[in-house]
Enzyme design. Structure first.
Site, mmCIF file in Angstrom:
data_model
loop_
_atom_site.group_PDB
_atom_site.id
_atom_site.type_symbol
_atom_site.label_atom_id
_atom_site.label_comp_id
_atom_site.label_asym_id
_atom_site.label_seq_id
_atom_site.Cartn_x
_atom_site.Cartn_y
_atom_site.Cartn_z
ATOM 1 N N HIS A 116 0.699 -1.106 0.095
ATOM 2 C CA HIS A 116 0.123 0.063 -0.250
ATOM 3 C C HIS A 116 0.684 1.135 0.015
ATOM 4 C CE1 HIS A 116 -2.409 3.156 1.349
ATOM 5 N NE2 HIS A 116 -3.763 2.300 1.423
ATOM 6 N N GLU A 195 -3.409 1.691 -6.773
ATOM 7 C CA GLU A 195 -3.140 3.032 -6.302
ATOM 8 C C GLU A 195 -2.900 4.065 -7.203
ATOM 9 O OE1 GLU A 195 -2.818 2.633 -1.934
ATOM 10 O OE2 GLU A 195 -1.478 1.842 -2.971
#
Length: 279
Positions: A116, A195
């Site tokens: 992430h 992302e």
């Protein structure tokens, strides 16, 4: 198969301490989220969509205790794992401060989220303190985490993404993250979360449909067809748009409310899923 992931980040902290937890006392937080979503999630066809909730480690046992049965739609995951682990005849637990894959597996996890953008930023910050600015080093560490996770029997949601200053060379940046991060990995047990870091945050223009589709096609081509979910935030506002992209296989939900009493609310989480799935 569609995949809908929930990244609960550090949403357990109370507003009094700068957090956004307005839903349950800390000791009941993980259990509360499972109990207030499980029945509705169990109504979905398990061959059509799966759900994983990535929780801070402190809440996994409470969440696991609320999982109703072996075939519950609710699956639990951890927020990354350490790059090494215990082994029979080897290291039996000298991992102070680190969360190993074996322990989260024993706590009831079936998956973990690795790479992430917040984890990448943390690792890059540590490396920069040591004078290392090569992003390949971060990808190598993440690769070790993925391998450790898979050795413990966990599936992996691997996040990739490009920053504003990297956008012009997005193919190089994402290609490197995929090539290094997935080196030696069992790709059948990995899902990629894209992302668009350059578009995430207050005042930024969200990535559009064409851009997301372009990236998803690129990722599938580079990986031999690994499932790709949108990691920039699946919301009610973009759920129908994302569902219309053939190359996108789901999404990653975090906050559900962005104005007023911002935070994560189980009923709003279920509404996002209903909008995305169309039912």
């Amino acid at each position: 198969m569609k995949h809908i992931y929930l990244n609960l980040k550090r949403f357990d902290i109370s507003p009094e301490n700068g957090g956004v937890n307005r839903i349950a006392p800390l000791q009941d937080w993980g259990k509360y989220i499972v109990e207030n979503t499980q029945a509705k999630l169990n109504e979905y066809d398990k061959n059509e969509v799966d759900f994983v909730m990535y929780m801070p480690e402190a809440h996994l046992l409470g969440a696991k205790s609320a999982v109703c049965c072996k075939d519950s739609a609710v699956k639990l995951g951890s927020q990354s794992v350490y790059r090494a682990d215990t082994s029979v005849g080897g290291n039996f637990g000298a991992f102070t401060t680190n969360r190993t894959a074996n322990i989260v597996k024993e706590m009831g996890c079936v998956s973990t989220i690795i790479g992430h953008c917040e984890e990448r930023n943390d690792k890059m910050g540590i490396l920069e303190e040591a004078g290392v600015t090569d992003t390949k080093a971060v990808n190598r560490i993440l690769n070790q985490e993925i391998l450790a996770a898979q050795k413990a029997g966990l599936h992996v949601l691997y996040c990739i993404g490009e920053k504003s200053e990297e956008q012009e060379r997005w193919q190089e940046v994402l290609g490197e993250q995929l090539e290094i991060g997935l080196n030696g990995v069992d790709k059948s047990k990995v899902v990629i979360a894209y992302e668009p870091i350059w578009s995430i945050g207050p005042g930024k223009t969200p990535a559009g449909k064409d851009y997301i589709q372009m990236i998803a096609k690129f990722v599938k081509e580079k990986t031999g067809g690994i499932d790709v979910v949108y990691g920039g935030g699946l919301k009610v506002d973009n759920a129908e748009m994302l569902a219309s992209i053939p190359e996108i296989d789901g999404g990653l939900i975090a906050l559900t409310r962005f104005q007023g009493e911002i935070g994560f609310y189980p009923n709003e989480y279920l509404e996002i899923i209903k909008t995305y799935m169309g039912k």
